[in-house]
Design an enzyme around this catalytic site. Sequence first.
Site, PDB file in Angstrom:
ATOM      1  N   HIS A 155       2.883   5.900  -2.757  1.00 28.47           N
ATOM      2  CA  HIS A 155       4.114   6.622  -3.091  1.00 28.47           C
ATOM      3  C   HIS A 155       4.221   6.858  -4.603  1.00 28.47           C
ATOM      4  CE1 HIS A 155       8.465   7.615  -2.807  1.00 28.47           C
ATOM      5  NE2 HIS A 155       8.538   6.955  -3.956  1.00 28.47           N
ATOM      6  N   GLU A 156       4.012   5.802  -5.382  1.00 32.75           N
ATOM      7  CA  GLU A 156       4.145   5.915  -6.843  1.00 32.75           C
ATOM      8  C   GLU A 156       3.058   6.816  -7.428  1.00 32.75           C
ATOM      9  OE1 GLU A 156       6.893   4.989  -8.214  1.00 32.75           O
ATOM     10  OE2 GLU A 156       7.544   3.904  -6.437  1.00 32.75           O
ATOM     11  N   THR A 198       0.834  -1.206   0.000  1.00 33.24           N
ATOM     12  CA  THR A 198       0.000   0.000   0.000  1.00 33.24           C
ATOM     13  C   THR A 198       0.866   1.254   0.000  1.00 33.24           C
ATOM     14  OG1 THR A 198      -1.807  -1.161   1.107  1.00 33.24           O
ATOM     15  CG2 THR A 198      -1.823   1.249   1.240  1.00 33.24           C
ATOM     16  N   ASP A 250      10.942  12.223  -5.052  1.00 35.30           N
ATOM     17  CA  ASP A 250      11.404  11.497  -3.870  1.00 35.30           C
ATOM     18  C   ASP A 250      12.014  12.475  -2.867  1.00 35.30           C
ATOM     19  OD1 ASP A 250      10.814   8.764  -4.497  1.00 35.30           O
ATOM     20  OD2 ASP A 250      12.428   8.827  -5.973  1.00 35.30           O
ATOM     21  N   HIS A 303       4.097  10.369  -7.179  1.00 33.30           N
ATOM     22  CA  HIS A 303       4.942  10.844  -8.281  1.00 33.30           C
ATOM     23  C   HIS A 303       4.070  11.368  -9.425  1.00 33.30           C
ATOM     24  CE1 HIS A 303       8.666   9.671  -6.505  1.00 33.30           C
ATOM     25  NE2 HIS A 303       8.536   8.357  -6.704  1.00 33.30           N
TER      26      HIS A 303
END
Length: 193
Positions: free
Chosen positions: A128-129, A123, A138, A132
Amino acid sequence: MPHLLWLKAAGTAAAITLAAATAAHAAPPSEPGVATNAAAVVTLRYDDSRAGGWEAAITAGVASWNQNVGNVRLVEAAPGTRAEIQIVATSGWPQATLGPVRPGGQVRVELGSQAVSQGHDKTRIAAHEIGHSLGLPDTKPGPCSQLMSGSSAGTSCRNAVPNAAEKARVESAYANGLASLSPAVGRTLVDAP
């Protein structure tokens, strides 16, 4: 008396015309993906049809973003329709195109099983992705409290919620609907340690 009635009728007609003209300019037609309220919401569609095994993580990651930012909304694309965020499962390290993606644009999110095999939370990876895609780079190295610290927070980190700074940056990127959006830069960020 007829002259007075004529003036009254002309005054009423002028007031109606003025009100109609003002209303026409005050509420411009809405663009696809943008609400017409004071705080326009940009709707982005995602396609996870090629991300088998990640469904629950994607649902939770999308929910985290939808619950924490107000001017962008992620929705699952209907089958056969174009989606701005293409999510696929891969065998490598997670990676994604850096946004912010515009409605009608397209970015790619790769949810890599290599990170999961090393103990990272699915998850957190998905959220996180997706971050982006919404324009967040990052922040490595970083603590678990920073969603965008990614793998640098360690395998014990399960946080899939953006912190205040990350929320603010996404809100800023999508402020005022489409007016403030710049195209996705197209750079791919690989989240290997």
